[in-house]
Design an enzyme around this catalytic site. Structure first.
Site, PDB file in Angstrom:
ATOM      1  N   LYS A  22       0.836  -1.213   0.000  1.00 26.28           N
ATOM      2  CA  LYS A  22       0.000   0.000   0.000  1.00 26.28           C
ATOM      3  C   LYS A  22       0.865   1.255   0.000  1.00 26.28           C
ATOM      4  CE  LYS A  22      -1.767   1.594   4.042  1.00 26.28           C
ATOM      5  NZ  LYS A  22      -1.476   3.022   4.260  1.00 26.28           N
ATOM      6  N   ASN A  23       1.814   1.312   0.929  1.00 20.00           N
ATOM      7  CA  ASN A  23       2.575   2.552   1.081  1.00 20.00           C
ATOM      8  C   ASN A  23       3.486   2.819  -0.112  1.00 20.00           C
ATOM      9  OD1 ASN A  23       1.295   3.026   3.460  1.00 20.00           O
ATOM     10  ND2 ASN A  23       3.033   2.527   4.788  1.00 20.00           N
ATOM     11  N   ARG A  94      -3.586  10.961   4.687  1.00 21.52           N
ATOM     12  CA  ARG A  94      -2.418  11.829   4.753  1.00 21.52           C
ATOM     13  C   ARG A  94      -1.500  11.693   3.531  1.00 21.52           C
ATOM     14  NH1 ARG A  94       1.232  14.605   7.951  1.00 21.52           N
ATOM     15  NH2 ARG A  94       3.364  14.008   7.540  1.00 21.52           N
ATOM     16  N   CYS A 118      -4.853  13.486  12.928  1.00 21.70           N
ATOM     17  CA  CYS A 118      -5.038  12.108  12.517  1.00 21.70           C
ATOM     18  C   CYS A 118      -5.009  11.296  13.793  1.00 21.70           C
ATOM     19  CB  CYS A 118      -3.932  11.749  11.544  1.00 21.70           C
ATOM     20  SG  CYS A 118      -3.207  10.148  11.735  1.00 21.70           S
ATOM     21  N   ARG A 123       1.191  14.626  13.116  1.00 25.67           N
ATOM     22  CA  ARG A 123       1.698  14.431  11.761  1.00 25.67           C
ATOM     23  C   ARG A 123       1.764  15.704  10.922  1.00 25.67           C
ATOM     24  NH1 ARG A 123      -0.710   8.740   9.704  1.00 25.67           N
ATOM     25  NH2 ARG A 123       1.358   8.443   8.902  1.00 25.67           N
ATOM     26  N   PRO A 124       2.616  16.645  11.304  1.00 25.32           N
ATOM     27  CA  PRO A 124       2.731  17.882  10.530  1.00 25.32           C
ATOM     28  C   PRO A 124       3.469  17.665   9.202  1.00 25.32           C
ATOM     29  CG  PRO A 124       4.337  17.843  12.293  1.00 25.32           C
ATOM     30  CD  PRO A 124       3.533  16.591  12.431  1.00 25.32           C
ATOM     31  N   MET A 125       3.686  18.760   8.456  1.00 26.74           N
ATOM     32  CA  MET A 125       4.383  18.648   7.159  1.00 26.74           C
ATOM     33  C   MET A 125       5.612  19.537   7.096  1.00 26.74           C
ATOM     34  SD  MET A 125       1.655  18.191   4.111  1.00 26.74           S
ATOM     35  CE  MET A 125       2.983  18.179   2.913  1.00 26.74           C
ATOM     36  N   ASP A 126       6.107  19.965   8.253  1.00 28.21           N
ATOM     37  CA  ASP A 126       7.235  20.905   8.258  1.00 28.21           C
ATOM     38  C   ASP A 126       8.472  20.361   7.537  1.00 28.21           C
ATOM     39  OD1 ASP A 126       7.206  19.060  10.321  1.00 28.21           O
ATOM     40  OD2 ASP A 126       8.336  20.297  11.711  1.00 28.21           O
ATOM     41  N   LEU A 127       8.711  19.063   7.647  1.00 33.23           N
ATOM     42  CA  LEU A 127       9.912  18.492   7.019  1.00 33.23           C
ATOM     43  C   LEU A 127       9.786  18.479   5.491  1.00 33.23           C
ATOM     44  CD1 LEU A 127      10.321  15.541   9.541  1.00 33.23           C
ATOM     45  CD2 LEU A 127      11.694  17.621   9.473  1.00 33.23           C
ATOM     46  N   ILE A 330       7.836   6.653  17.024  1.00 27.48           N
ATOM     47  CA  ILE A 330       7.564   7.358  15.767  1.00 27.48           C
ATOM     48  C   ILE A 330       6.321   8.242  15.888  1.00 27.48           C
ATOM     49  CG2 ILE A 330       7.176   7.103  13.266  1.00 27.48           C
ATOM     50  CD1 ILE A 330       9.919   6.049  14.093  1.00 27.48           C
TER      51      ILE A 330
HETATM   52  C1  UD1 Z   1       4.708   6.650   6.395  1.00 24.70           C
HETATM   53  C2  UD1 Z   1       3.747   5.502   6.206  1.00 24.70           C
HETATM   54  C3  UD1 Z   1       3.115   5.102   7.538  1.00 24.70           C
HETATM   55  C4  UD1 Z   1       4.218   4.797   8.560  1.00 24.70           C
HETATM   56  C5  UD1 Z   1       5.203   5.955   8.653  1.00 24.70           C
HETATM   57  C6  UD1 Z   1       6.385   5.661   9.554  1.00 24.70           C
HETATM   58  C7  UD1 Z   1       2.932   5.923   3.956  1.00 24.70           C
HETATM   59  C8  UD1 Z   1       1.793   6.290   3.088  1.00 24.70           C
HETATM   60  N1  UD1 Z   1       2.706   5.919   5.266  1.00 24.70           N
HETATM   61  O1  UD1 Z   1       3.953   7.755   6.868  1.00 24.70           O
HETATM   62  O2  UD1 Z   1       2.306   3.951   7.328  1.00 24.70           O
HETATM   63  O3  UD1 Z   1       3.624   4.598   9.817  1.00 24.70           O
HETATM   64  O4  UD1 Z   1       5.716   6.265   7.344  1.00 24.70           O
HETATM   65  O5  UD1 Z   1       7.047   4.521   9.126  1.00 24.70           O
HETATM   66  O6  UD1 Z   1       3.998   5.591   3.488  1.00 24.70           O
HETATM   67  N2  UD1 Z   1       6.780  14.280  10.886  1.00 24.70           N
HETATM   68  C9  UD1 Z   1       7.004  15.607  11.201  1.00 24.70           C
HETATM   69  N3  UD1 Z   1       7.039  16.515  10.180  1.00 24.70           N
HETATM   70  C10 UD1 Z   1       6.896  16.157   8.877  1.00 24.70           C
HETATM   71  C11 UD1 Z   1       6.679  14.796   8.562  1.00 24.70           C
HETATM   72  C12 UD1 Z   1       6.629  13.880   9.599  1.00 24.70           C
HETATM   73  O7  UD1 Z   1       7.132  15.960  12.362  1.00 24.70           O
HETATM   74  O8  UD1 Z   1       6.962  17.029   8.000  1.00 24.70           O
HETATM   75  C13 UD1 Z   1       6.703  13.290  11.985  1.00 24.70           C
HETATM   76  C14 UD1 Z   1       5.340  12.617  12.033  1.00 24.70           C
HETATM   77  O9  UD1 Z   1       4.427  13.389  12.793  1.00 24.70           O
HETATM   78  C15 UD1 Z   1       5.655  11.306  12.694  1.00 24.70           C
HETATM   79  C16 UD1 Z   1       7.062  10.988  12.189  1.00 24.70           C
HETATM   80  O10 UD1 Z   1       7.590  12.225  11.711  1.00 24.70           O
HETATM   81  O11 UD1 Z   1       5.679  11.441  14.089  1.00 24.70           O
HETATM   82  C17 UD1 Z   1       7.094   9.954  11.078  1.00 24.70           C
HETATM   83  O12 UD1 Z   1       6.402  10.433   9.972  1.00 24.70           O
HETATM   84  P1  UD1 Z   1       6.756  10.028   8.463  1.00 24.70           P
HETATM   85  O13 UD1 Z   1       7.998   9.192   8.425  1.00 24.70           O
HETATM   86  O14 UD1 Z   1       6.704  11.263   7.648  1.00 24.70           O
HETATM   87  O15 UD1 Z   1       5.529   9.118   8.116  1.00 24.70           O
HETATM   88  P2  UD1 Z   1       4.551   9.219   6.875  1.00 24.70           P
HETATM   89  O16 UD1 Z   1       5.348   9.421   5.629  1.00 24.70           O
HETATM   90  O17 UD1 Z   1       3.443  10.140   7.168  1.00 24.70           O
END
Ligand code: UD1
Length: 422
Positions: A22-23, A94, A118, A123-127, A330
């Site tokens: 899926k991912n 997301r 969520c 789960r922000p998008m700052d990164l 995580i």
């Molecule tokens: C992806 C997977 C999800 C999995 C996760 C961690 C997909 C579609 N989903 O989610 O199933 O659980 O990886 O293995 O592939 N974060 C920030 N800022 C950001 C982005 C993330 O703080 O800009 C934080 C998130 O809140 C979270 C952590 O980083 O606590 C991990 O997130 P991330 O690795 O980005 O997971 P996803 O890509 O959303």
């Protein structure tokens, strides 16, 4: 609303085919936006999340045809009509944010709704934003939407992520494929789904090296062309079904499974007393003795123990001999399955990001509620190992990530059925 009725039914035996990830599929689909030429994916899983991504791509003007009972997705982004990912779709999933990088790279602009809260954390998008800004994008938050533009096109840069986010790595790598010059992304995520994305992008003409390591280098090209790509095996579905014989006894072969996808998870199973063997066609899993041993787990980015298998592993630990400590590093709020497992007789104490589980001899069936995708399947596994009947409600979570779950588990001897809701 449908529910799933599970009745404990003893050891399991047989084979379970594992679907495409899926991912991986959710990041490969937006890659179509990078090219005018068609992108075809094979081995796609049949899931509601894939339908959500299909609807999102179609809302942008892409053509997406689902062929061969959904296992082949033929896509074309020749005539896109919009660069806006609407809140109505993004709030459902997301991973919708993965259109940001490709749209920005190809059109120099994109408007993408923030996903919002969520169930498993903020789960922000700052990164994502920081990485794309490093490539020269200007990004503003207005009315809940990220407005991104790069009128003169993106430019390659050296960027180090503060945390190895999976989604941010995917967005930045996709964006960098069409940027001018070279991008070096440091502290990149190393998940197999990222390796799969890079393999597909390379077939489309992208120049990328270092995928699967923490430094990925992307040499921008002027355009990408069409390709056909087979989606990698779903390591989370694989790990989930590896737990079924671990919990119920018996021996089950997971078709298409490979050890390299689940190394750290299989090591924990081994320590718990579960035998995992690679065969020419998959992975064979059997419990060595009666009860499994308690093992401690810390979730980490790949190659560490995956957060997406934490809930299912907790279900196993509920009947282990001894006490195990599961630490979730995580996501900040990912123990919602714990109170449901407690309703089935489990002994679990949660303090912040740590759950302490003391195994009991046998769980007892109960009505329980799925709170998210992985939690829902952990309750099904628990129900299969429990005495009596368990009804899992809110199974729409399950449909997001597990295809034909009833058929697959029935095939190895589980007593499980889907009850249609009113
Ligand atoms: C992806 C997977 C999800 C999995 C996760 C961690 C997909 C579609 N989903 O989610 O199933 O659980 O990886 O293995 O592939 N974060 C920030 N800022 C950001 C982005 C993330 O703080 O800009 C934080 C998130 O809140 C979270 C952590 O980083 O606590 C991990 O997130 P991330 O690795 O980005 O997971 P996803 O890509 O959303």
């Amino acid at each position: 609303m449908d529910s799933i009725l599970v009745t404990g039914n003893g050891p399991l035996n047989g084979q379970i085919p594992i679907a495409g990830a899926k991912n991986a599929c959710l990041t490969l689909m937006p890659a179509t936006l990078l090219s005018e030429e068609p992108l075809t994916l094979t081995n796609a899983p049949r899931l509601s999340d894939i339908k959500t991504m299909t609807a999102l791509l179609q809302s942008l003007g892409a053509e997406v045809s689902s062929l061969q009972d959904g296992q082949v997705l033929a896509m074309s982004s020749h005539d896109l009509t919009s660069q806006t990912a609407d809140y109505e779709i993004v709030r459902k999933m997301r991973a919708s944010n993965l259109v940001l990088g490709p749209l920005l790279a190809r059109f120099g602009q994109a408007v993408v709704s923030l996903p919002g809260g969520c169930a498993i954390g903020a789960r922000p998008m700052d990164l994502h934003v920081e990485g794309l800004e490093a490539l020269g994008a200007e990004i503003e938050l207005k009315d809940g939407y990220l407005h991104a533009k790069a009128p003169g096109g993106l430019e390659g840069a050296v960027h180090e992520m503060r945390f190895a986010s999976v989604g941010a790595t995917e967005n930045i790598v996709m964006a960098a494929t069409l940027a001018k010059g070279t991008t070096v992304l440091k502290n990149a995520a190393r998940e197999p789904e990222i390796v799969d994305l890079v393999e597909c992008l390379r077939k489309m003409g992208a120049q990328i090296s270092g995928e699967g390591t923490s430094t990925v280098e992307i040499q921008g090209v002027d355009r990408l062309h069409g390709a056909t790509h087979q989606v990698v095996t779903d390591r989370i579905e694989l790990g989930t079904y590896m737990l079924a014989p671990a919990m119920c006894g018996g021996e089950v072969e997971l078709l298409g499974g490979r050890m390299a996808l689940v190394e750290s998870f299989a090591a924990k199973l081994d320590a718990a007393g579960v035998k995992v063997e690679e065969t020419p066609i998959g992975l064979k899993v059997a419990r060595k003795n009666g009860r499994v041993n308690a093992v401690d787990v810390v979730t980490e980015p790949f190659p560490g123990f995956p957060t997406d298998l934490q809930a299912q592993m907790m279900a196993l630990m509920c009947t282990a001999e001894g006490t195990s400590v599961l630490e979730e590093r995580i996501f900040e709020n990912r123990f919602m399955h714990a109170p449901e497992l407690v309703r089935m007789g489990a002994n679990i104490e949660v303090h912040g990001g740590t759950a302490t589980v003391t195994g009991v001899e046998r769980l007892k069936g109960a009505p329980v509620m799925a709170t998210d995708l992985r939690a829902s399947v952990s309750l099904i596994l628990a129900g299969m190992a429990a005495e009596g009947e368990t009804t899992v409600s809110r199974v729409y979570h399950l449909d997001r990530g597990y295809e034909h779950v009833v058929r697959k588990l029935e095939g190895v001897g589980a007593k499980i059925e889907r009850i249609k809701g009113q």
